[in-house]
Scaffold this active site. Structure first.
Site, PDB file in Angstrom:
ATOM      1  CB  SER A 260      83.745  67.003  17.906  1.00 14.82           C
ATOM      2  OG  SER A 260      82.476  67.361  17.484  1.00 14.82           O
ATOM      3  CG  HIS A 401      82.403  72.104  16.572  1.00 11.10           C
ATOM      4  ND1 HIS A 401      82.082  71.602  17.810  1.00 11.10           N
ATOM      5  CD2 HIS A 401      82.669  71.019  15.787  1.00 11.10           C
ATOM      6  CE1 HIS A 401      82.124  70.279  17.773  1.00 11.10           C
ATOM      7  NE2 HIS A 401      82.490  69.906  16.555  1.00 11.10           N
TER       8      HIS A 401
HETATM    9  C1  GCU Z   1      77.998  66.466  14.693  1.00 12.94           C
HETATM   10  C2  GCU Z   1      77.323  65.766  15.844  1.00 12.94           C
HETATM   11  C3  GCU Z   1      78.030  66.051  17.172  1.00 12.94           C
HETATM   12  C4  GCU Z   1      79.502  65.757  17.047  1.00 12.94           C
HETATM   13  C5  GCU Z   1      80.075  66.465  15.853  1.00 12.94           C
HETATM   14  C6  GCU Z   1      81.533  66.125  15.550  1.00 12.94           C
HETATM   15  O1  GCU Z   1      77.832  67.830  14.793  1.00 12.94           O
HETATM   16  O2  GCU Z   1      75.982  66.174  15.876  1.00 12.94           O
HETATM   17  O3  GCU Z   1      77.472  65.268  18.203  1.00 12.94           O
HETATM   18  O4  GCU Z   1      80.165  66.095  18.243  1.00 12.94           O
HETATM   19  O5  GCU Z   1      79.360  66.133  14.695  1.00 12.94           O
HETATM   20  O6  GCU Z   1      82.019  65.100  15.942  1.00 12.94           O
HETATM   21  O7  GCU Z   1      82.135  66.905  14.828  1.00 12.94           O
END
Ligand code: GCU
Length: 421
Positions: A260, A401
């Site tokens: 992420s 995710h």
């Molecule tokens: C949020 C953000 C993303 C990121 C994510 C994370 O969703 O919008 O860009 O990758 O957090 O780091 O969990």
């Protein structure tokens, strides 16, 4: 040379001005876009050799990412002190656990980051996976010996974190994301660092590593200087400095992995520091592996508004203005060449735009070809849980995710393929 086709789809404008941002999840509403050409230098000449790539084009792209997105790391006179703070047996004696504290000082300020390592007992000079974690080293497995960080943490009721103070209550809460025993069983070590030790993840540039670099009277990075992602990447490079000194670790076989926002970080760290042998981006999305011009899921405008501290201030100029960006994310992946790079998506992680991640990985292949290597073997996006790879690897996992044992299995197969062919 293979030609790289960019899909052109009918324009439907995605309007994300002001408050009413609704992410686009409709493929037919992806705007028409043209990716900046990896292999045309600023002087309009074509880049047809790896020499010209390395000498000219790579430098141009690196400098564009630095100037317009992640920010330049200023010159500074930061001192480093390294101390081993813990060594013990772990996992019933099959591993050696070691914690090293790296203390950075500058401008009369100090910042410490703890590098936690698990290394298989049976080997020396081991290849390691290195990854930043979100809530503290002690969250990656249930080992009572791991030091709890003292730096700022995001609150999380479920993990028992209140008042922004990390706590031993969260020991092991993120163990499902770190397949430590499986990694050890396959002959790899694992090293991890709490990202908040380097720079707390909030829009405040007084409490992280940035402050150690300020000129007299400075309290914020300049418009083109580093945001938090570049700061976290800087910390990863300092861990690499340490690995170069530790004989237990094979510093030529360090695999950088990030999930992420930390996947965005691993790509940038791997681009600026060529000592990392393999780079893995997991579900990194906007500002990571996903093409910004697709405006699918999270957009440049959205990310700049939600997380203004991650990038430099120049990046704001490209909110709702992606076509003007001198770069797109296939170029970030290409900066890793000729080293192997792996991009992983997840089916339900639409916010991170899996297709945009795949297309960026695919289009980066043009640079690998200059080195006589193949990037991704197929222009077709594979089905869930069917990794494809040559020197670039890709999979889309079923589910959301997250980081799972499935992902780790695929990355270890990829590392084996390149380290132990
Ligand atoms: C949020 C953000 C993303 C990121 C994510 C994370 O969703 O919008 O860009 O990758 O957090 O780091 O969990």
């Amino acid at each position: 040379m293979k030609s790289y086709i960019i899909p052109f789809i009918l324009i439907v404008s995605t309007n994300c001005l002001g408050q009413g941002f609704t992410p686009n999840y409709d493929e037919s509403k992806v705007p028409v876009y043209e990716l900046p050409d990896l292999l045309t230098a600023r002087d309009s000449t074509e880049v047809t050799t790896k020499k010209k790539w390395e000498k000219t084009r790579r430098q141009e792209i690196l400098s564009d990412f630095e100037t317009y997105m992640f920010g330049k790391i200023p010159d500074g006179n930061v001192q480093v002190e390294i101390k081993t703070i813990k060594e013990s047996d772990a996992f019933g004696g099959k591993a050696f656990m070691k914690e090293v504290k790296m203390t950075f000082s500058g401008n009369g300020k100090f910042i410490s980051m703890d590098v936690l390592m698990y290394l298989p007992r049976s080997q020396s000079n081991v290849p390691v996976f290195l990854g930043l974690n979100f809530y503290g080293n002690h969250t990656i497995c249930v080992d009572p010996n791991i030091t709890v960080p003292t730096s700022w943490s995001r609150n999380n009721e479920q993990f028992g974190i209140t008042g922004n103070v990390p706590t031993g209550v969260s020991r092991g809460v993120r163990k499902s994301r770190w397949a430590v025993e499986k990694i050890l069983d396959r002959g790899y070590g694992l090293a991890t660092i709490y990202y908040g030790d380097i720079d707390p993840d909030k829009n405040d540039f007084s409490d992280g590593i940035h402050a150690l670099f300020y000129d007299a009277g400075q309290s914020q990075p300049e418009k083109d200087e580093w945001g938090s992602i570049a700061a976290w990447a800087w910390g990863l490079s300092r861990a690499m400095d340490y690995f170069e000194k530790d004989r237990l670790i094979d510093e030529k076989k360090v695999v950088l992995m990030g999930h992420s926002r930390l996947g965005k970080t691993s790509l940038w760290a791997g681009a600026i520091d060529q000592r990392f042998a393999i780079v893995i981006s997991n579900n990194s999305g906007c500002g990571g592996a996903a093409l910004s011009r697709r405006k699918y899921g999270e957009t440049v405008w959205r990310i700049n508004n939600s997380f203004p501290h991650w990038f430099n201030d120049h990046f704001n100029d490209y909110s709702n203005n992606e076509d003007a960006l001198p770069v797109d994310q296939h170029m970030l992946i290409a900066l890793i060449a000729p080293r192997p790079v792996y991009v992983a998506s997840a089916e339900n992680d639409r916010w991170a735009d899996p297709k945009g991640e795949f297309l960026a990985a695919y289009n980066a292949g043009a640079v690998y070809e200059l080195f006589g290597l193949e990037g991704l073997p197929s222009y077709e996006m594979p089905k869930a849980n069917q990794p494809i790879h040559k020197t670039i690897g890709y999979h889309i996992r079923a589910g959301g995710h997250d980081v799972t044992d499935y992902d780790w299995g695929a990355w270890m197969d990829f590392a084996d393929m390149h380290f132990r062919p």
